[in-house]
Design a protein around this motif. Sequence first.
Motif, PDB file in Angstrom:
ATOM      1  N   GLN A  89      -0.533  -2.410  -4.981  1.00 25.59           N
ATOM      2  CA  GLN A  89      -1.498  -3.268  -4.310  1.00 25.59           C
ATOM      3  C   GLN A  89      -1.776  -4.558  -5.078  1.00 25.59           C
ATOM      4  O   GLN A  89      -2.219  -5.554  -4.474  1.00 25.59           O
ATOM      5  CB  GLN A  89      -2.810  -2.514  -4.093  1.00 25.59           C
ATOM      6  CG  GLN A  89      -2.745  -1.409  -3.049  1.00 25.59           C
ATOM      7  CD  GLN A  89      -2.258  -0.072  -3.620  1.00 25.59           C
ATOM      8  OE1 GLN A  89      -1.759  -0.025  -4.744  1.00 25.59           O
ATOM      9  NE2 GLN A  89      -2.416   0.998  -2.859  1.00 25.59           N
ATOM     10  N   ASN A 132       0.828  -1.207   0.000  1.00 27.23           N
ATOM     11  CA  ASN A 132       0.000   0.000   0.000  1.00 27.23           C
ATOM     12  C   ASN A 132       0.863   1.259   0.000  1.00 27.23           C
ATOM     13  O   ASN A 132       0.560   2.220  -0.716  1.00 27.23           O
ATOM     14  CB  ASN A 132      -0.917  -0.003   1.228  1.00 27.23           C
ATOM     15  CG  ASN A 132      -2.044  -1.022   1.098  1.00 27.23           C
ATOM     16  OD1 ASN A 132      -2.512  -1.299  -0.003  1.00 27.23           O
ATOM     17  ND2 ASN A 132      -2.473  -1.579   2.225  1.00 27.23           N
ATOM     18  N   GLU A 182       2.288   1.641  -3.345  1.00 27.73           N
ATOM     19  CA  GLU A 182       1.235   1.718  -4.364  1.00 27.73           C
ATOM     20  C   GLU A 182       1.381   0.616  -5.413  1.00 27.73           C
ATOM     21  O   GLU A 182       1.283   0.849  -6.626  1.00 27.73           O
ATOM     22  CB  GLU A 182       1.220   3.102  -5.024  1.00 27.73           C
ATOM     23  CG  GLU A 182       0.916   4.222  -4.041  1.00 27.73           C
ATOM     24  CD  GLU A 182       0.856   5.589  -4.707  1.00 27.73           C
ATOM     25  OE1 GLU A 182       1.240   5.688  -5.890  1.00 27.73           O
ATOM     26  OE2 GLU A 182       0.409   6.548  -4.048  1.00 27.73           O
TER      27      GLU A 182
END
Length: 315
Positions: free
Chosen positions: A246, A241, A244
Amino acid sequence: MEGVPTRQQGLELAAQGVPTRLADNDPGVDPWNRNASFNSHARNKRSMTCDIMTPEGHEALLRLIEHCDVLVENNVPETMDKAKISWDELHEINPRLIMLRMPAFALDGPYRNYRAFGLHVEAMVGHTHLRGYPGQSPELLSESLASDGIAGVQGALTVMMALRHRERTGEGQLIEMPLTEGFLPVLGEFMMDYTINGRDTPTQGNRHRWHAPHNVYPCQGEDNWIAIDVGTDDEFAALCNVLEIQDLIEEPRFVSAQARREHVEALDDVLCTVIREHDKEQLFHALQAVGVCAGPGAHRSRSAGRSATQCTGIF
């Protein structure tokens, strides 16, 4: 241990408040002009100079032994033989004496008189191999000298146990604790894995047997790095997360700790590419904020300027 005057070469007992006397070279007119390691390890000991190879020095040592509780030495056994210092003689002079002998390998056997420091001992028992980087040779490793530190702690413990034994029985004793034998238990899990499961652990580098990712990754700028250690699925999700990425959370190759470990090279390739775009300090704080173990690689010249070291007064 209160009130026990000992003569010993390790730091551990003295650091715990035991009065000590250390035989070493004469500091001369500039007692502060000493080896930095000596200044650190002997900072809480009284010192004396004694050339035990001469009749006068040998006699002085034996007189000192009469009043000692503990003698610790870590010479090659033949050095003590040449100095004509034996346990039998010392025990006769002082039956309550505890003598801890810490050669590199042993007091007998084919390696008896081989000289070594911690680095050599670790190579002999396989630690250097385990610390190596995959596909690279051992000379790229930095010194760890872990066996030296472990031997100091073990030596202090054995002396305390011997003192307790003497308190109950009045008997002194000779303790043999080679560096190699003391370090072997540290590698116990790898030896048992080979003995029981037939698995020969390869070189590990920065990687971990269970955690993945567990490595040092390049960041923005020249020679900037961050160390990251992920031990759980939740931590891996938090890492993804922050970065970025995911989609990696549900990626079959990385969906569990075991899967990430099996595909660790592919995982590291992805992370190296992504993390290279991040500032190491900002990423460090962002990961710590979500419970991911991380730390920026500090340049030696900049360590004194870090706020963490300044506020604690280290520099």
